[in-house]
Design a protein around this motif. Structure first.
Motif, PDB file in Angstrom:
ATOM      1  N   ARG A  10      28.724  12.050 -20.713  1.00  7.17           N
ATOM      2  CA  ARG A  10      29.372  10.727 -20.631  1.00  7.17           C
ATOM      3  C   ARG A  10      30.462  10.670 -19.561  1.00  7.17           C
ATOM      4  O   ARG A  10      31.070   9.632 -19.366  1.00  7.17           O
ATOM      5  CB  ARG A  10      29.938  10.297 -21.983  1.00  7.17           C
ATOM      6  N   THR A  11      30.717  11.776 -18.870  1.00 13.48           N
ATOM      7  CA  THR A  11      31.777  11.765 -17.858  1.00 13.48           C
ATOM      8  C   THR A  11      31.380  10.973 -16.620  1.00 13.48           C
ATOM      9  O   THR A  11      32.247  10.577 -15.846  1.00 13.48           O
ATOM     10  CB  THR A  11      32.157  13.201 -17.442  1.00 13.48           C
ATOM     11  N   GLY A  12      30.117  10.715 -16.429  1.00 14.15           N
ATOM     12  CA  GLY A  12      29.665   9.967 -15.257  1.00 14.15           C
ATOM     13  C   GLY A  12      29.419   8.495 -15.511  1.00 14.15           C
ATOM     14  O   GLY A  12      28.966   7.777 -14.623  1.00 14.15           O
ATOM     15  N   GLY A  17      30.546   5.948 -12.989  1.00 12.87           N
ATOM     16  CA  GLY A  17      30.036   6.022 -11.619  1.00 12.87           C
ATOM     17  C   GLY A  17      30.594   7.137 -10.786  1.00 12.87           C
ATOM     18  O   GLY A  17      30.447   7.143  -9.560  1.00 12.87           O
ATOM     19  N   THR A  18      31.216   8.133 -11.430  1.00 15.31           N
ATOM     20  CA  THR A  18      31.705   9.295 -10.688  1.00 15.31           C
ATOM     21  C   THR A  18      31.038  10.556 -11.232  1.00 15.31           C
ATOM     22  O   THR A  18      30.465  10.552 -12.328  1.00 15.31           O
ATOM     23  CB  THR A  18      33.235   9.452 -10.795  1.00 15.31           C
ATOM     24  N   THR A  19      31.141  11.607 -10.454  1.00 12.78           N
ATOM     25  CA  THR A  19      30.593  12.897 -10.865  1.00 12.78           C
ATOM     26  C   THR A  19      31.526  14.004 -10.390  1.00 12.78           C
ATOM     27  O   THR A  19      32.312  13.802  -9.459  1.00 12.78           O
ATOM     28  CB  THR A  19      29.154  13.087 -10.328  1.00 12.78           C
ATOM     29  N   GLY A  20      31.447  15.148 -11.025  1.00 12.94           N
ATOM     30  CA  GLY A  20      32.348  16.248 -10.719  1.00 12.94           C
ATOM     31  C   GLY A  20      31.796  17.194  -9.680  1.00 12.94           C
ATOM     32  O   GLY A  20      30.594  17.459  -9.628  1.00 12.94           O
ATOM     33  N   LEU A  21      32.692  17.708  -8.855  1.00 12.56           N
ATOM     34  CA  LEU A  21      32.357  18.753  -7.896  1.00 12.56           C
ATOM     35  C   LEU A  21      32.765  20.095  -8.483  1.00 12.56           C
ATOM     36  O   LEU A  21      33.400  20.164  -9.544  1.00 12.56           O
ATOM     37  CB  LEU A  21      33.067  18.496  -6.565  1.00 12.56           C
ATOM     38  N   LYS A  23      29.306   8.603  -7.371  1.00 15.82           N
ATOM     39  CA  LYS A  23      27.926   9.097  -7.357  1.00 15.82           C
ATOM     40  C   LYS A  23      27.189   8.710  -6.083  1.00 15.82           C
ATOM     41  O   LYS A  23      26.210   9.353  -5.721  1.00 15.82           O
ATOM     42  CB  LYS A  23      27.173   8.593  -8.588  1.00 15.82           C
ATOM     43  N   HIS A  24      27.680   7.680  -5.387  1.00 15.12           N
ATOM     44  CA  HIS A  24      27.049   7.252  -4.140  1.00 15.12           C
ATOM     45  C   HIS A  24      27.727   7.859  -2.906  1.00 15.12           C
ATOM     46  O   HIS A  24      27.376   7.516  -1.782  1.00 15.12           O
ATOM     47  CB  HIS A  24      27.049   5.720  -4.037  1.00 15.12           C
ATOM     48  N   ASP A  25      28.660   8.774  -3.108  1.00 15.02           N
ATOM     49  CA  ASP A  25      29.329   9.476  -2.017  1.00 15.02           C
ATOM     50  C   ASP A  25      28.288  10.187  -1.153  1.00 15.02           C
ATOM     51  O   ASP A  25      27.292  10.701  -1.674  1.00 15.02           O
ATOM     52  CB  ASP A  25      30.304  10.503  -2.631  1.00 15.02           C
ATOM     53  N   PRO A  26      28.472  10.227   0.178  1.00 11.89           N
ATOM     54  CA  PRO A  26      27.487  10.903   1.035  1.00 11.89           C
ATOM     55  C   PRO A  26      27.201  12.351   0.626  1.00 11.89           C
ATOM     56  O   PRO A  26      26.073  12.825   0.734  1.00 11.89           O
ATOM     57  CB  PRO A  26      28.119  10.829   2.431  1.00 11.89           C
ATOM     58  N   ARG A  27      28.209  13.054   0.132  1.00 10.00           N
ATOM     59  CA  ARG A  27      27.985  14.431  -0.328  1.00 10.00           C
ATOM     60  C   ARG A  27      26.988  14.428  -1.488  1.00 10.00           C
ATOM     61  O   ARG A  27      26.069  15.251  -1.562  1.00 10.00           O
ATOM     62  CB  ARG A  27      29.305  15.058  -0.754  1.00 10.00           C
TER      63      ARG A  27
END
Length: 189
Positions: free
Chosen positions: A10-12, A15-19, A27-31
């Motif tokens: 549920r952390t995403g 719309g974000t994700t962990g590095l 989540k749409h970041d070029p990386r």
């Protein structure tokens, strides 16, 4: 060793994700696009492995699939120090050199190219060609990400070499190039 007890966190949901370092990016970041394209390439290689069956080529692709997980981890590790460590899995020059050596070995038995070839021939070669095209997309995504964040140069070299590897492998699978489907410019005019 990775241990996954729960698949959803549920952390995403926002719309974000962990590095790897714990930082979060969109989540749409070029990386993340590059990591996703590498994952898709790995899946396409899995299809090629199944199409190849119990062969030396399939075994070599399984090694590459493991490398692609290393590559995804490398891309997910921010920073400018590309030295491998227990906390930073990085693609290294010997992985790139292994691909180059395998390309050279396969290329020795191939008939010379006298035309561009169309993706196809056998089912297995077509699957390898599809994986090659997806790897090319992953390379474009990784080089785009490298315009805004530091990306390991060996990771970029690996993915570039991998598309070459898959091209040569597809020709090898096509009876060492004898079953390649050649492009005939303007054939349908």
């Amino acid at each position: 060793m990775v241990k996954l007890n729960r698949i959803y966190t549920r952390t995403g949901d926002a719309g974000t994700t962990g590095l790897v370092d714990g930082s979060r990016v969109a989540k749409h970041d070029p990386r993340m696009a590059a990591i996703g394209d590498v994952d898709e390439a790995n899946s396409a290689i899995g299809v090629a492995v199944v199409a190849l069956g119990d062969t030396a080529e399939a075994t070599a692709l399984r090694v590459i699939q493991n490398d692609l997980f290393d590559l995804g981890a490398d891309l997910a590790t921010p920073g400018e120090d590309f030295t491998p460590s227990p906390m930073a899995l990085r693609i290294i020059a010997t992985q790139v050199a292994r691909l180059e050596a395998e390309i050279d070995a396969m290329n020795e038995s191939l008939s010379p190219l006298n035309s561009f070839i169309l993706p196809g021939g056998s089912n297995a070669a077509a699957a390898v060609h599809l994986a090659r095209a997806i790897v090319r997309r992953a390379e474009r995504s990784a080089t785009l990400a490298a315009q805004s964040v530091s990306i390991n140069p060996q990771a970029l070299a690996y993915i570039n070499r991998l598309s070459d590897y898959l091209f040569v492998l597809a020709r090898r699978v096509n009876d060492n190039g004898a079953a390649d489907v050649k492009w005939v410019p303007g054939a349908s005019r």
